[in-house]
Design a protein around this motif. Structure first.
Motif, PDB file in Angstrom:
ATOM      1  N   GLU A 106       0.779  -1.219   0.127  1.00 16.89           N
ATOM      2  CA  GLU A 106       0.085  -0.022   0.023  1.00 16.89           C
ATOM      3  C   GLU A 106       0.775   1.154   0.100  1.00 16.89           C
ATOM      4  OE1 GLU A 106      -3.166   1.694   3.257  1.00 16.89           O
ATOM      5  OE2 GLU A 106      -3.622  -0.635   2.392  1.00 16.89           O
ATOM      6  N   HIS A 107       1.816   1.259   0.690  1.00 19.33           N
ATOM      7  CA  HIS A 107       2.716   2.473   1.091  1.00 19.33           C
ATOM      8  C   HIS A 107       4.123   2.546   0.518  1.00 19.33           C
ATOM      9  CE1 HIS A 107      -0.372   3.772   3.431  1.00 19.33           C
ATOM     10  NE2 HIS A 107      -0.574   2.839   4.417  1.00 19.33           N
ATOM     11  N   GLY A 108       4.571   1.412  -0.059  1.00 21.76           N
ATOM     12  CA  GLY A 108       6.098   1.187  -0.632  1.00 21.76           C
ATOM     13  C   GLY A 108       6.996   1.367   0.500  1.00 21.76           C
ATOM     14  N   THR A 109       8.170   1.736   0.319  1.00 21.38           N
ATOM     15  CA  THR A 109       9.303   1.672   0.978  1.00 21.38           C
ATOM     16  C   THR A 109       8.951   2.898   2.218  1.00 21.38           C
ATOM     17  OG1 THR A 109      10.632   3.088  -0.279  1.00 21.38           O
ATOM     18  CG2 THR A 109      11.047   0.603  -0.360  1.00 21.38           C
ATOM     19  N   LEU A 110       8.326   3.849   2.104  1.00 17.66           N
ATOM     20  CA  LEU A 110       8.036   4.733   2.998  1.00 17.66           C
ATOM     21  C   LEU A 110       7.593   4.303   4.552  1.00 17.66           C
ATOM     22  CD1 LEU A 110       6.358   7.722   1.051  1.00 17.66           C
ATOM     23  CD2 LEU A 110       9.083   7.586   1.802  1.00 17.66           C
ATOM     24  N   ILE A 111       6.977   3.170   4.268  1.00 18.32           N
ATOM     25  CA  ILE A 111       6.704   2.345   5.650  1.00 18.32           C
ATOM     26  C   ILE A 111       7.865   1.984   6.537  1.00 18.32           C
ATOM     27  CG2 ILE A 111       6.730  -0.084   4.824  1.00 18.32           C
ATOM     28  CD1 ILE A 111       3.902   1.628   7.055  1.00 18.32           C
ATOM     29  N   ILE A 112       8.932   1.923   5.750  1.00 18.73           N
ATOM     30  CA  ILE A 112      10.132   1.741   6.593  1.00 18.73           C
ATOM     31  C   ILE A 112      10.581   3.108   7.573  1.00 18.73           C
ATOM     32  CG2 ILE A 112      12.858   1.427   6.513  1.00 18.73           C
ATOM     33  CD1 ILE A 112      12.109  -0.154   3.690  1.00 18.73           C
ATOM     34  N   LEU A 113      10.264   4.350   6.902  1.00 18.50           N
ATOM     35  CA  LEU A 113      10.316   5.345   7.906  1.00 18.50           C
ATOM     36  C   LEU A 113       9.722   5.410   8.924  1.00 18.50           C
ATOM     37  CD1 LEU A 113      10.594   8.429   5.281  1.00 18.50           C
ATOM     38  CD2 LEU A 113      12.582   7.739   6.514  1.00 18.50           C
ATOM     39  N   VAL A 114       8.449   5.099   8.739  1.00 14.20           N
ATOM     40  CA  VAL A 114       7.370   5.087  10.047  1.00 14.20           C
ATOM     41  C   VAL A 114       7.748   3.956  10.755  1.00 14.20           C
ATOM     42  CG1 VAL A 114       4.984   4.508  10.539  1.00 14.20           C
ATOM     43  CG2 VAL A 114       5.487   5.723   8.533  1.00 14.20           C
ATOM     44  N   ALA A 115       8.205   2.750  10.724  1.00 14.55           N
ATOM     45  CA  ALA A 115       8.611   1.557  11.294  1.00 14.55           C
ATOM     46  C   ALA A 115       9.893   1.947  12.161  1.00 14.55           C
ATOM     47  CB  ALA A 115       8.835   0.472  10.527  1.00 14.55           C
ATOM     48  N   GLY A 116      10.803   2.614  11.270  1.00 13.02           N
ATOM     49  CA  GLY A 116      11.967   2.969  12.242  1.00 13.02           C
ATOM     50  C   GLY A 116      12.028   4.099  12.993  1.00 13.02           C
ATOM     51  N   PHE A 117      11.012   4.789  13.127  1.00 11.70           N
ATOM     52  CA  PHE A 117      10.850   6.010  13.849  1.00 11.70           C
ATOM     53  C   PHE A 117      10.076   5.825  15.014  1.00 11.70           C
ATOM     54  CE2 PHE A 117       9.514  10.207  15.133  1.00 11.70           C
ATOM     55  CZ  PHE A 117      10.591  10.837  15.750  1.00 11.70           C
ATOM     56  N   THR A 118       9.028   5.082  14.589  1.00  9.85           N
ATOM     57  CA  THR A 118       7.674   5.072  15.716  1.00  9.85           C
ATOM     58  C   THR A 118       8.179   3.654  16.610  1.00  9.85           C
ATOM     59  OG1 THR A 118       6.519   3.704  14.115  1.00  9.85           O
ATOM     60  CG2 THR A 118       6.107   6.112  14.445  1.00  9.85           C
ATOM     61  N   VAL A 140      18.336   0.659   3.257  1.00  8.46           N
ATOM     62  CA  VAL A 140      19.466   1.189   4.247  1.00  8.46           C
ATOM     63  C   VAL A 140      19.299   2.699   4.417  1.00  8.46           C
ATOM     64  CG1 VAL A 140      21.976   1.418   4.572  1.00  8.46           C
ATOM     65  CG2 VAL A 140      21.019  -0.496   3.722  1.00  8.46           C
ATOM     66  N   LEU A 141      19.324   3.442   3.461  1.00 11.78           N
ATOM     67  CA  LEU A 141      19.170   5.077   3.478  1.00 11.78           C
ATOM     68  C   LEU A 141      18.035   5.501   4.309  1.00 11.78           C
ATOM     69  CD1 LEU A 141      20.249   6.070  -0.196  1.00 11.78           C
ATOM     70  CD2 LEU A 141      21.557   6.171   1.956  1.00 11.78           C
ATOM     71  N   LEU A 142      16.614   4.607   4.184  1.00 12.16           N
ATOM     72  CA  LEU A 142      15.717   5.037   4.929  1.00 12.16           C
ATOM     73  C   LEU A 142      15.707   4.549   6.352  1.00 12.16           C
ATOM     74  CD1 LEU A 142      12.785   4.404   2.288  1.00 12.16           C
ATOM     75  CD2 LEU A 142      13.580   6.483   3.076  1.00 12.16           C
ATOM     76  N   SER A 143      16.459   3.652   6.757  1.00 10.01           N
ATOM     77  CA  SER A 143      16.654   3.196   8.007  1.00 10.01           C
ATOM     78  C   SER A 143      17.632   4.162   8.702  1.00 10.01           C
ATOM     79  CB  SER A 143      17.261   1.806   7.827  1.00 10.01           C
ATOM     80  OG  SER A 143      16.322   0.824   7.607  1.00 10.01           O
TER      81      SER A 143
END
Length: 195
Positions: A106-118, A140-143
């Motif tokens: 649904e959201h693509g790799t942007l979900i990694i930003l959410v999971a990594g921060f929250t 890796v970059l989003l992480s």
């Protein structure tokens, strides 16, 4: 009866241990791939015990967390077919894993930003990234961005709070501890009711 004050004092003592940075590095790595306890519970008291090392500790935590995330990615990409079911059994994560796959679609790799921060279970997202074949470099970059933002924010807020924060926590640790425990029980109860 004081329950949380001795625990808090012990954690601050461990945070001042000469090898505390190594333990922080190990927990940061493990938390991103398989360990269930968030690394913040170690980072926060370590910054509180030595505010001058706040940025160093946040850097160590970020680097090791991203390396742990890469390890989780490798587990997902190369070992999930062999051991994935056992891992999901261990983490009680079959339903979560299905939901995470849906979120990726649904959201693509942007979900990694959410999971990594929250407080979401980042480890499940790292493994799912490998399973789903998410491009490695963006992962890796989003992480780095998400984990760095989270850990530098924690370190910065605690450093900013300074001695006054430490004094406040020490005075109110019993209230904070019991309130946290009650919130956890309420969260578990609500989760079980919605299941």
């Amino acid at each position: 009866m004081k329950l949380f004050e001795p625990i808090y004092t012990a954690i601050l003592t461990w945070a001042r241990h000469p090898k505390a940075e190594r333990y922080l590095a190990g927990v940061s790595f493990a938390e991103s791939s398989f360990f269930p306890i968030p690394v913040d519970v170690m980072l926060a008291p370590m910054v509180l015990s030595d505010k001058e090392r706040a940025w160093r500790l946040a850097t160590i935590t970020t680097i090791m967390s991203v390396l742990g995330g890469i390890f989780g990615y490798v587990i997902g990409a190369y070992f999930f077919d062999s051991y994935g079911t056992q891992l999901l059994d261990l983490l009680h994560g079959h339903e979560k894993f299905a939901e995470i796959k849906r979120l990726f679609l649904e959201h693509g790799t942007l979900i990694i930003l959410v999971a990594g921060f929250t407080p979401l279970p980042y480890k499940v997202f790292t493994i799912a990234s490998g399973v789903m074949g998410i491009a490695f470099l963006p992962f890796v970059l989003l992480s780095v961005v998400a984990r760095g933002a989270r850990f530098f924010l924690v370190a910065g807020l605690i450093r900013l709070g300074g001695d006054q924060l430490e004094e406040t926590i020490h005075k109110k640790i019993e209230i904070i501890g019991w309130a946290t425990l009650v919130l956890v029980f309420i969260g578990v109860f609500v989760y079980l009711q919605l299941k």
